[in-house]
Design a protein around this motif. Structure first.
Motif, PDB file in Angstrom:
ATOM      1  N   UNK A   1       0.844  -1.186   0.000  1.00 43.89           N
ATOM      2  CA  UNK A   1       0.000   0.000   0.000  1.00 43.89           C
ATOM      3  C   UNK A   1       0.882   1.240   0.000  1.00 43.89           C
ATOM      4  N   UNK A   2       0.406   2.314  -0.635  1.00 47.12           N
ATOM      5  CA  UNK A   2       1.062   3.602  -0.538  1.00 47.12           C
ATOM      6  C   UNK A   2       0.712   4.273   0.777  1.00 47.12           C
ATOM      7  N   UNK A   3       1.543   5.241   1.191  1.00 48.91           N
ATOM      8  CA  UNK A   3       1.299   5.852   2.501  1.00 48.91           C
ATOM      9  C   UNK A   3       0.038   6.707   2.528  1.00 48.91           C
ATOM     10  N   UNK A   4      -0.506   7.063   1.364  1.00 50.60           N
ATOM     11  CA  UNK A   4      -1.758   7.825   1.334  1.00 50.60           C
ATOM     12  C   UNK A   4      -2.988   6.923   1.264  1.00 50.60           C
ATOM     13  N   UNK A   5      -2.795   5.634   1.087  1.00 45.41           N
ATOM     14  CA  UNK A   5      -3.912   4.716   0.920  1.00 45.41           C
ATOM     15  C   UNK A   5      -4.342   4.136   2.259  1.00 45.41           C
ATOM     16  N   UNK A   6      -5.626   3.909   2.390  1.00 40.07           N
ATOM     17  CA  UNK A   6      -6.151   3.248   3.586  1.00 40.07           C
ATOM     18  C   UNK A   6      -5.896   1.747   3.471  1.00 40.07           C
ATOM     19  N   UNK A   7      -5.329   1.185   4.536  1.00 40.28           N
ATOM     20  CA  UNK A   7      -5.057  -0.255   4.545  1.00 40.28           C
ATOM     21  C   UNK A   7      -6.361  -0.981   4.844  1.00 40.28           C
ATOM     22  N   UNK A   8      -6.956  -1.532   3.806  1.00 39.02           N
ATOM     23  CA  UNK A   8      -8.211  -2.255   3.964  1.00 39.02           C
ATOM     24  C   UNK A   8      -8.227  -3.385   2.940  1.00 39.02           C
ATOM     25  N   UNK A   9      -8.606  -4.557   3.388  1.00 36.28           N
ATOM     26  CA  UNK A   9      -8.706  -5.724   2.511  1.00 36.28           C
ATOM     27  C   UNK A   9     -10.184  -5.965   2.236  1.00 36.28           C
ATOM     28  N   UNK A  10     -10.611  -5.591   1.063  1.00 37.61           N
ATOM     29  CA  UNK A  10     -11.997  -5.744   0.656  1.00 37.61           C
ATOM     30  C   UNK A  10     -12.201  -7.098  -0.014  1.00 37.61           C
ATOM     31  N   UNK A  11     -13.443  -7.395  -0.329  1.00 35.04           N
ATOM     32  CA  UNK A  11     -13.750  -8.649  -1.012  1.00 35.04           C
ATOM     33  C   UNK A  11     -13.101  -8.685  -2.386  1.00 35.04           C
ATOM     34  N   UNK A  12     -13.047  -7.532  -3.058  1.00 34.42           N
ATOM     35  CA  UNK A  12     -12.422  -7.464  -4.374  1.00 34.42           C
ATOM     36  C   UNK A  12     -10.928  -7.760  -4.292  1.00 34.42           C
ATOM     37  N   UNK A  13     -10.248  -7.207  -3.285  1.00 36.73           N
ATOM     38  CA  UNK A  13      -8.816  -7.472  -3.130  1.00 36.73           C
ATOM     39  C   UNK A  13      -8.573  -8.930  -2.758  1.00 36.73           C
ATOM     40  N   UNK A  14      -9.432  -9.505  -1.922  1.00 35.09           N
ATOM     41  CA  UNK A  14      -9.298 -10.922  -1.580  1.00 35.09           C
ATOM     42  C   UNK A  14      -9.435 -11.806  -2.819  1.00 35.09           C
ATOM     43  N   UNK A  15     -10.377 -11.461  -3.691  1.00 34.08           N
ATOM     44  CA  UNK A  15     -10.542 -12.216  -4.936  1.00 34.08           C
ATOM     45  C   UNK A  15      -9.327 -12.058  -5.842  1.00 34.08           C
ATOM     46  N   UNK A  16      -8.736 -10.871  -5.847  1.00 35.75           N
ATOM     47  CA  UNK A  16      -7.535 -10.646  -6.652  1.00 35.75           C
ATOM     48  C   UNK A  16      -6.380 -11.526  -6.174  1.00 35.75           C
ATOM     49  N   UNK A  17      -6.277 -11.694  -4.856  1.00 33.10           N
ATOM     50  CA  UNK A  17      -5.240 -12.583  -4.312  1.00 33.10           C
ATOM     51  C   UNK A  17      -5.537 -14.030  -4.682  1.00 33.10           C
ATOM     52  N   UNK A  18      -6.790 -14.425  -4.566  1.00 34.90           N
ATOM     53  CA  UNK A  18      -7.164 -15.807  -4.845  1.00 34.90           C
ATOM     54  C   UNK A  18      -6.938 -16.164  -6.310  1.00 34.90           C
TER      55      UNK A  18
END
Length: 480
Positions: A367-384
């Motif tokens: 994550x960039x320092x300006x971004x909120x650290x949050x793992x959404x369902x979309x990001x979880x699917x991207x990892x999967x």
């Protein structure tokens, strides 16, 4: 604030200090000193009493307005400097992990810490109520600034030696010129201790004790996590007799110019996989049992494990296996890194590599320092979708695939006291030291760590039922 060039950049500070502020301060202080030589009775307030026309004149009221505005600016500078120092302490793992809000995409040093802001407000109110008048505040301020000069000179000398590799003559010359003057200021201000100068000494002692306690306890916790790592062969007897072949993972995440695409992370990896892990036996607290795998993906958040040996597993994973002998078919160890760039492209956010165990992966989310650290369902699917067994699935199919998030939730406690000597005096001394350690760990470090833990809040779910079903906290009593 000036020491942290992240607020404004290097050039504005150089121009301001060398071109206007620093010369103006020198002239102001030398002028007040010259006035006190001829008017020693004006020591109570040399700044206003030395103004042309005295109190009540037009110059006096003009300077009164400017002094009020300067006070407001100085208070803001104090707040910003505290935010900057605390954020650096958090990055160095010397302070509890408080929420840091970056307010500028151009300068990483511009931060806002809500908890510290409230603590400063409470501290200012209590300090004002305690001192009651500005004379005591002035006494406290004077000694604090003098001590700050000594500390700054000491750090500059260290910087000359270890950073700039300067010739030994220059640090010695610097000390001979500045340190005696600063020592005279400190000695002169010691007379103000009964009138309020005791306050900065007290606050300095409290800060040093707190930071030293936190860092000491934190180092013991890190050492405990390192010592409790489990070798793969100890948990899986199938691999005990096999030679471990390390799998490398590119972890150069501190470079802001990194552009390694996450989509090609799996293509160059050669994991050592067994023919089948569904029938593997594992060592559990009930004896040797057959490992059961159920349909799903498990995300285990273990930042320190990502850079550890490829032949070891975190203690949290061992607790899961030893207690249940059952895991999801795909298991991903996740580490989170915040880079020194404001934003990260989505295609570069995920970095993955397979592990020695089939169906196990290491993953780093950037994550960039300006971004909120949050793992959404979309990001979880991207990892999967970066897992070979799940890469062909659509987002609709992945949304029906069970996901489990595993978090550590240990209760930190001090180790038990053990007598190792037959001498009563030595045991008594060690007992006293143990009580101090117990107080620091059980009553300071452990509660603060529990309060400042995120407890998996960065994993976002729309409703409470999904969150309760998919977030799993594993823990016990960790003795340090």
């Amino acid at each position: 604030m000036f020491a942290d060039i992240g607020h404004f950049g290097k050039l504005p500070i150089q121009i301001t200090l060398t071109g206007f502020v620093y010369p103006a301060l020198i002239l102001c202080y030398l002028g007040q000193g010259a006035y006190l030589v001829n008017h020693p009775e004006a020591y109570t307030n040399p700044f206003f009493l030395s103004l042309p026309g005295g109190t009540g004149s037009g110059v006096y009221w003009l300077m009164f307005v400017l002094a009020t505005l300067s006070t407001i600016i100085a208070s803001q500078a104090l707040i910003l400097s505290v935010f900057s120092i605390i954020s650096q302490l958090i990055n160095l793992d010397c302070f509890p992990k408080l929420k840091i809000v970056h307010v500028s995409s151009q300068y990483a040093g511009k931060v806002y810490i809500p908890t510290i802001n409230w603590l400063l407000m409470i501290g200012v109110i209590c300090t004002t109520a305690g001192f009651k008048n500005s004379n005591n505040v002035t006494a406290a301020y004077g000694l604090g600034i003098s001590l700050d000069f000594i500390v700054t000179s000491s750090l500059l000398v260290i910087c000359m030696f270890y950073v700039y590799n300067a010739n030994i003559v220059w640090p010695i010359l610097f000390c001979l010129i500045f340190v005696p003057l600063e020592a005279c200021m400190v000695i002169a201000n010691l007379k103000k201790i009964p009138h309020g100068a005791w306050f900065p000494i007290l606050m300095t002692g409290v800060a040093i004790i707190f930071l030293a306690t936190w860092r000491w306890a934190r180092s013991r916790k890190v050492n405990q996590e390192f010592e409790q790592r489990v070798r793969i062969g100890d948990l899986y007897p199938h691999f005990a007799a096999k030679r471990a072949e390390p799998v490398t993972l590119d972890l150069r995440l501190g470079e802001a110019t990194e552009t390694t695409p996450a989509t090609s992370n799996l293509s160059n990896q050669n994991p050592i996989q067994s023919d089948t892990t569904h029938g593997l036996n594992v060592n559990t607290r009930y004896g040797v049992c057959q490992l059961q795998k159920h349909k799903g993906v498990g995300f285990m958040y273990a930042d320190s494990f990502i850079t550890s040996s490829p032949n070891t597993l975190p203690n949290l994973y061992a607790k899961l296996i030893e207690s249940f002998a059952s895991i999801p078919t795909q298991f991903i160890f996740v580490g989170i890194r915040v880079l020194s760039v404001p934003y990260i492209d989505e295609e570069d956010r995920v970095l993955m590599a397979p592990m020695k165990l089939e169906g196990h992966y290491k993953c780093i989310l950037r994550f960039g320092f300006m971004e909120e650290i949050v793992i959404t369902e979309s990001l979880a699917h991207s990892i999967m979708q970066r897992v070979p067994a799940l890469s062909a699935m659509s987002h609709t199919e992945l949304s029906l695939f069970p996901i489990f998030h595993y978090f550590e939730n240990d209760l930190i406690r001090c180790h038990k006291f053990q007598s190792t000597s037959s001498w009563k005096l030595i045991n008594w001394i060690r007992r006293c030291g143990y009580e101090v350690q117990k107080l620091a760990i059980n009553n300071i470090y452990s509660p603060l760590r529990q309060i400042t833990q995120d407890h998996g809040q960065f994993v976002h779910y729309e409703n409470r039922e999904q969150e309760m079903k998919n977030k799993i906290f594993l823990g016990g009593i960790a003795r340090i």
